[in-house]
Design a protein around this motif. Structure first.
Motif, PDB file in Angstrom:
ATOM      1  N   GLY A  81      48.572  26.601  17.145  1.00 35.37           N
ATOM      2  CA  GLY A  81      49.774  27.370  17.397  1.00 35.37           C
ATOM      3  C   GLY A  81      50.071  28.443  16.370  1.00 35.37           C
ATOM      4  N   ILE A  82      51.368  28.736  16.216  1.00 38.24           N
ATOM      5  CA  ILE A  82      51.817  29.808  15.333  1.00 38.24           C
ATOM      6  C   ILE A  82      51.500  29.498  13.877  1.00 38.24           C
ATOM      7  CG2 ILE A  82      53.871  31.015  14.489  1.00 38.24           C
ATOM      8  CD1 ILE A  82      55.048  30.771  17.275  1.00 38.24           C
ATOM      9  N   VAL A  83      51.667  28.248  13.478  1.00 38.20           N
ATOM     10  CA  VAL A  83      51.370  27.884  12.094  1.00 38.20           C
ATOM     11  C   VAL A  83      49.905  28.190  11.765  1.00 38.20           C
ATOM     12  CG1 VAL A  83      51.318  26.016  10.405  1.00 38.20           C
ATOM     13  CG2 VAL A  83      53.145  26.096  12.108  1.00 38.20           C
ATOM     14  N   GLY A  84      49.002  27.839  12.687  1.00 33.71           N
ATOM     15  CA  GLY A  84      47.590  28.116  12.464  1.00 33.71           C
ATOM     16  C   GLY A  84      47.290  29.601  12.381  1.00 33.71           C
ATOM     17  N   MET A  85      47.950  30.407  13.215  1.00 32.09           N
ATOM     18  CA  MET A  85      47.727  31.855  13.192  1.00 32.09           C
ATOM     19  C   MET A  85      48.167  32.458  11.864  1.00 32.09           C
ATOM     20  SD  MET A  85      49.029  32.763  17.061  1.00 32.09           S
ATOM     21  CE  MET A  85      48.787  34.532  16.848  1.00 32.09           C
ATOM     22  N   VAL A  86      49.352  32.039  11.379  1.00 30.49           N
ATOM     23  CA  VAL A  86      49.855  32.571  10.115  1.00 30.49           C
ATOM     24  C   VAL A  86      48.998  32.085   8.956  1.00 30.49           C
ATOM     25  CG1 VAL A  86      51.826  32.604   8.541  1.00 30.49           C
ATOM     26  CG2 VAL A  86      52.209  32.779  11.003  1.00 30.49           C
ATOM     27  N   MET A  87      48.592  30.839   8.980  1.00 30.68           N
ATOM     28  CA  MET A  87      47.795  30.261   7.900  1.00 30.68           C
ATOM     29  C   MET A  87      46.445  30.983   7.777  1.00 30.68           C
ATOM     30  SD  MET A  87      46.341  26.348   7.567  1.00 30.68           S
ATOM     31  CE  MET A  87      45.228  26.629   8.933  1.00 30.68           C
ATOM     32  N   ARG A  88      45.839  31.317   8.917  1.00 25.54           N
ATOM     33  CA  ARG A  88      44.520  31.953   8.904  1.00 25.54           C
ATOM     34  C   ARG A  88      44.606  33.467   8.742  1.00 25.54           C
ATOM     35  NH1 ARG A  88      44.095  28.024  13.010  1.00 25.54           N
ATOM     36  NH2 ARG A  88      44.591  29.615  14.591  1.00 25.54           N
ATOM     37  N   GLY A  89      45.813  34.014   8.656  1.00 24.20           N
ATOM     38  CA  GLY A  89      45.971  35.449   8.491  1.00 24.20           C
ATOM     39  C   GLY A  89      45.762  36.251   9.756  1.00 24.20           C
ATOM     40  N   GLU A  90      45.820  35.597  10.913  1.00 26.50           N
ATOM     41  CA  GLU A  90      45.646  36.307  12.179  1.00 26.50           C
ATOM     42  C   GLU A  90      46.870  37.163  12.506  1.00 26.50           C
ATOM     43  OE1 GLU A  90      44.748  33.362  15.061  1.00 26.50           O
ATOM     44  OE2 GLU A  90      42.955  32.624  14.015  1.00 26.50           O
ATOM     45  N   THR A  91      48.007  36.832  11.947  1.00 30.47           N
ATOM     46  CA  THR A  91      49.218  37.641  12.062  1.00 30.47           C
ATOM     47  C   THR A  91      49.804  37.812  10.661  1.00 30.47           C
ATOM     48  OG1 THR A  91      50.635  35.707  12.430  1.00 30.47           O
ATOM     49  CG2 THR A  91      49.723  36.771  14.380  1.00 30.47           C
ATOM     50  N   HIS A  92      50.620  38.826  10.497  1.00 30.61           N
ATOM     51  CA  HIS A  92      51.189  39.096   9.173  1.00 30.61           C
ATOM     52  C   HIS A  92      52.310  38.108   8.835  1.00 30.61           C
ATOM     53  CE1 HIS A  92      49.193  42.955  10.095  1.00 30.61           C
ATOM     54  NE2 HIS A  92      48.989  43.008   8.787  1.00 30.61           N
ATOM     55  N   PHE A  93      53.092  37.722   9.830  1.00 37.11           N
ATOM     56  CA  PHE A  93      54.155  36.733   9.615  1.00 37.11           C
ATOM     57  C   PHE A  93      54.706  36.317  10.980  1.00 37.11           C
ATOM     58  CE2 PHE A  93      56.083  40.939   9.346  1.00 37.11           C
ATOM     59  CZ  PHE A  93      57.191  40.840  10.181  1.00 37.11           C
ATOM     60  N   ALA A  94      55.633  35.377  10.980  1.00 29.42           N
ATOM     61  CA  ALA A  94      56.319  34.924  12.201  1.00 29.42           C
ATOM     62  C   ALA A  94      57.786  34.733  11.854  1.00 29.42           C
ATOM     63  CB  ALA A  94      55.708  33.629  12.719  1.00 29.42           C
ATOM     64  N   VAL A  95      58.679  35.277  12.694  1.00 26.94           N
ATOM     65  CA  VAL A  95      60.109  35.237  12.348  1.00 26.94           C
ATOM     66  C   VAL A  95      60.771  33.910  12.723  1.00 26.94           C
ATOM     67  CG1 VAL A  95      60.498  37.705  12.333  1.00 26.94           C
ATOM     68  CG2 VAL A  95      60.592  36.484  14.502  1.00 26.94           C
ATOM     69  N   GLY A  96      60.409  33.349  13.856  1.00 20.68           N
ATOM     70  CA  GLY A  96      60.981  32.058  14.239  1.00 20.68           C
ATOM     71  C   GLY A  96      62.463  32.133  14.573  1.00 20.68           C
ATOM     72  N   PRO A  97      63.318  31.413  13.819  1.00 22.53           N
ATOM     73  CA  PRO A  97      62.981  30.639  12.621  1.00 22.53           C
ATOM     74  C   PRO A  97      62.334  29.295  12.943  1.00 22.53           C
ATOM     75  CG  PRO A  97      65.320  30.468  13.077  1.00 22.53           C
ATOM     76  CD  PRO A  97      64.777  31.427  14.095  1.00 22.53           C
ATOM     77  N   PHE A  98      61.611  28.761  11.936  1.00 27.72           N
ATOM     78  CA  PHE A  98      60.872  27.518  12.071  1.00 27.72           C
ATOM     79  C   PHE A  98      61.419  26.497  11.086  1.00 27.72           C
ATOM     80  CE2 PHE A  98      58.156  31.127  13.039  1.00 27.72           C
ATOM     81  CZ  PHE A  98      57.713  30.813  14.313  1.00 27.72           C
ATOM     82  N   SER A  99      61.491  25.257  11.530  1.00 33.10           N
ATOM     83  CA  SER A  99      62.020  24.203  10.664  1.00 33.10           C
ATOM     84  C   SER A  99      61.102  23.997   9.464  1.00 33.10           C
ATOM     85  CB  SER A  99      62.165  22.894  11.442  1.00 33.10           C
ATOM     86  OG  SER A  99      60.922  22.483  11.974  1.00 33.10           O
ATOM     87  N   VAL A 100      61.693  23.727   8.333  1.00 35.41           N
ATOM     88  CA  VAL A 100      60.951  23.523   7.089  1.00 35.41           C
ATOM     89  C   VAL A 100      60.503  22.067   7.015  1.00 35.41           C
ATOM     90  CG1 VAL A 100      61.053  23.666   4.577  1.00 35.41           C
ATOM     91  CG2 VAL A 100      62.316  25.331   5.973  1.00 35.41           C
ATOM     92  N   THR A 101      59.194  21.853   6.968  1.00 39.00           N
ATOM     93  CA  THR A 101      58.637  20.509   6.828  1.00 39.00           C
ATOM     94  C   THR A 101      57.651  20.492   5.670  1.00 39.00           C
ATOM     95  OG1 THR A 101      56.801  20.916   8.356  1.00 39.00           O
ATOM     96  CG2 THR A 101      58.861  20.139   9.312  1.00 39.00           C
ATOM     97  N   ALA A 102      57.415  19.290   5.159  1.00 37.54           N
ATOM     98  CA  ALA A 102      56.497  19.150   4.023  1.00 37.54           C
ATOM     99  C   ALA A 102      55.079  19.559   4.397  1.00 37.54           C
ATOM    100  CB  ALA A 102      56.527  17.709   3.516  1.00 37.54           C
ATOM    101  N   SER A 103      54.635  19.177   5.602  1.00 40.93           N
ATOM    102  CA  SER A 103      53.261  19.499   6.004  1.00 40.93           C
ATOM    103  C   SER A 103      53.082  21.001   6.200  1.00 40.93           C
ATOM    104  CB  SER A 103      52.916  18.750   7.295  1.00 40.93           C
ATOM    105  OG  SER A 103      53.843  19.064   8.319  1.00 40.93           O
ATOM    106  N   ARG A 104      54.067  21.676   6.738  1.00 39.45           N
ATOM    107  CA  ARG A 104      53.961  23.128   6.911  1.00 39.45           C
ATOM    108  C   ARG A 104      53.956  23.838   5.567  1.00 39.45           C
ATOM    109  NH1 ARG A 104      58.164  24.408  11.938  1.00 39.45           N
ATOM    110  NH2 ARG A 104      56.810  23.641  13.635  1.00 39.45           N
ATOM    111  N   SER A 105      54.760  23.342   4.644  1.00 39.33           N
ATOM    112  CA  SER A 105      54.859  24.007   3.339  1.00 39.33           C
ATOM    113  C   SER A 105      53.557  23.954   2.558  1.00 39.33           C
ATOM    114  CB  SER A 105      55.979  23.355   2.517  1.00 39.33           C
ATOM    115  OG  SER A 105      57.228  23.503   3.174  1.00 39.33           O
TER     116      SER A 105
END
Length: 423
Positions: A81-105
């Motif tokens: 999903g979106i987390v994977g795209m942002v992590m791999r640099g496929e997109t510059h950022f994502a506005v969301g907003p997205f909930s803050v979780t330990a695994s995402r951080s």
């Protein structure tokens, strides 16, 4: 890029989008686009992105994740999903907003919170129903009990007084039988008062008649209003009722933080919710199928959707705009309160200026304003009525309860008639 700086050459960035926050799509004239038309979106995330674009002087293009999900961690350590795209640099950022979780951080950076949200449950209201026992509703159970207790006390008292005053009197039997005529007064039946009545009997009768007059008049008035009321049932008031109902099911978004959160629980009510997946009572669906799942499952009353409250408010508003009715409601339970912010790659230069802007958005309540502006009926169904008044002819469905009492009384009287005949 400092917060006070703007891009001088109007760069273009690719931004991952969350379909749940896009409330409307439409075509708009654009000379630079093929065919002179470009697809544009409306929603709180678009308003947020427009705010950032004007502040930092850039343009943007939405990029949709292939699986349509926010993203969850897979068994091999990668993210979807979106987390994977942002992590791999496929997109510059994502506005969301997205909930803050330990695994995402651990794999992306999340900005200063823009909003606070919690997981809530969306269910379907039942159809309006008539309560066949409406004839009992004008009085509470305490009032009914008080009336019966008062009647019983009067019957016993009158019977005892009759024994005392009419010892040796030839009309003793008839006078004691007249004690039960107090029931006739309560039922508004004909009652003949003889000249042989004593003063105390007349006082008791007068007070009892006055009391029954008030009771019957108030009962009749309230009964009319209750017969005009239709009840709209809520299949599940809370999560416990859903879990205990073997026919009930739950819907959540596949490959989302919500799914990951529920599956991680090892005790409590959420562990029971997670176990519903093994029992075949949980449905994992992509975000694009959420609207169809409302019509297919939620509105029939045996499924609920679990989602963050801001997304549920969008669903409620859009459903009301499309149908003009409040067919959905929110259960009382609220779990996992969390902060939500924008998402950028690790060590991205966007993080410091976005943090400053997110803080300002939060302080001025802009994001809440954008949500309400994007959804015309944002609050229309947050607390739908459970009772409605109608004006039409009464049918057997309105009154079958009183017929149950009638024929039940006939049946009991036949039993006593049989005993009297035998004895």
């Amino acid at each position: 890029m400092a917060c006070s700086h703007r891009f001088p050459h109007l760069p273009s960035f690719e931004v991952a989008m969350d379909e749940r926050l896009l409330t409307r799509a439409f075509m708009k004239d654009d000379e630079t686009a093929p065919g002179g038309k470009r697809l544009w979106f409306k929603g709180p995330s678009v308003d947020l992105l427009d705010y950032l674009a004007k502040a930092f002087n850039f343009t943007y293009t939405f990029v949709k994740p292939s699986d349509g999900s926010t993203g969850s961690k897979k068994t091999d350590g990668s993210w979807s999903g979106i987390v994977g795209m942002v992590m791999r640099g496929e997109t510059h950022f994502a506005v969301g907003p997205f909930s803050v979780t330990a695994s995402r951080s651990q794999v992306v950076d999340l900005t200063t919170p823009i909003s606070m949200s919690s997981l809530k449950f969306l269910g379907g209201l039942g159809r309006s129903e008539v309560n066949p026992w409406s004839f009992l509703l004008p009085y509470t159970s305490l009032v009914w009990a008080t009336i019966l207790a008062t009647l019983l006390v009067l019957l016993v008292t009158t019977f005892i007084f009759s024994l005392y005053f009419f010892i040796g009197n030839s009309s003793k039997v008839n006078r004691m039988n007249s004690t039960f005529n107090l029931i006739q007064v309560l039922l508004q039946q004909d009652y003949h008062l003889t000249e042989e009545w004593w003063w105390w009997e007349r006082v008791v009768l007068a007070v009892w008649m006055l009391m029954t007059l008030v009771l019957t008049r108030s009962y009749a008035g309230n009964l009319i209003s209750h017969l005009a009321v239709r009840y709209i049932p809520k299949p599940y008031v809370n999560l416990r009722e859903l879990v205990d109902d073997k026919s009930g099911g739950i819907i959540w978004q596949q490959d989302s933080s919500t799914e990951q959160y529920i599956r991680s629980k090892e005790m409590g009510i959420l562990k029971e919710v997670a176990d519903l997946e093994q029992k075949g009572r949980a449905r994992r669906i992509p975000v694009k199928e959420f609207y169809s799942s409302i019509d297919n499952f939620v509105k029939r009353g045996d499924h609920v959707i679990i989602l963050y409250d801001e997304f549920l408010s969008i669903l409620l508003g859009q459903q009301f705009s499309n149908t003009g009715r409040c067919d959905l409601y929110l259960l009382k339970d609220k779990i996992k309160p969390s902060m939500a912010g924008m998402m950028v790659p690790k060590d991205s230069p966007f993080l410091p200026p976005f943090n400053d802007r997110a803080l300002a958005i939060n302080e001025f309540g802009l994001y809440e304003y954008w949500i309400q502006s994007a959804i015309p009926n944002y609050t229309a169904c947050l607390d739908p009525p459970t009772k409605i008044s109608v004006s039409n002819s009464l049918s057997i469905s309105n009154l079958w309860g009183i017929f149950v009492v009638l024929f039940g009384g006939f049946f009991v009287s036949l039993i006593f008639l049989g005993f009297e005949t035998l004895l």
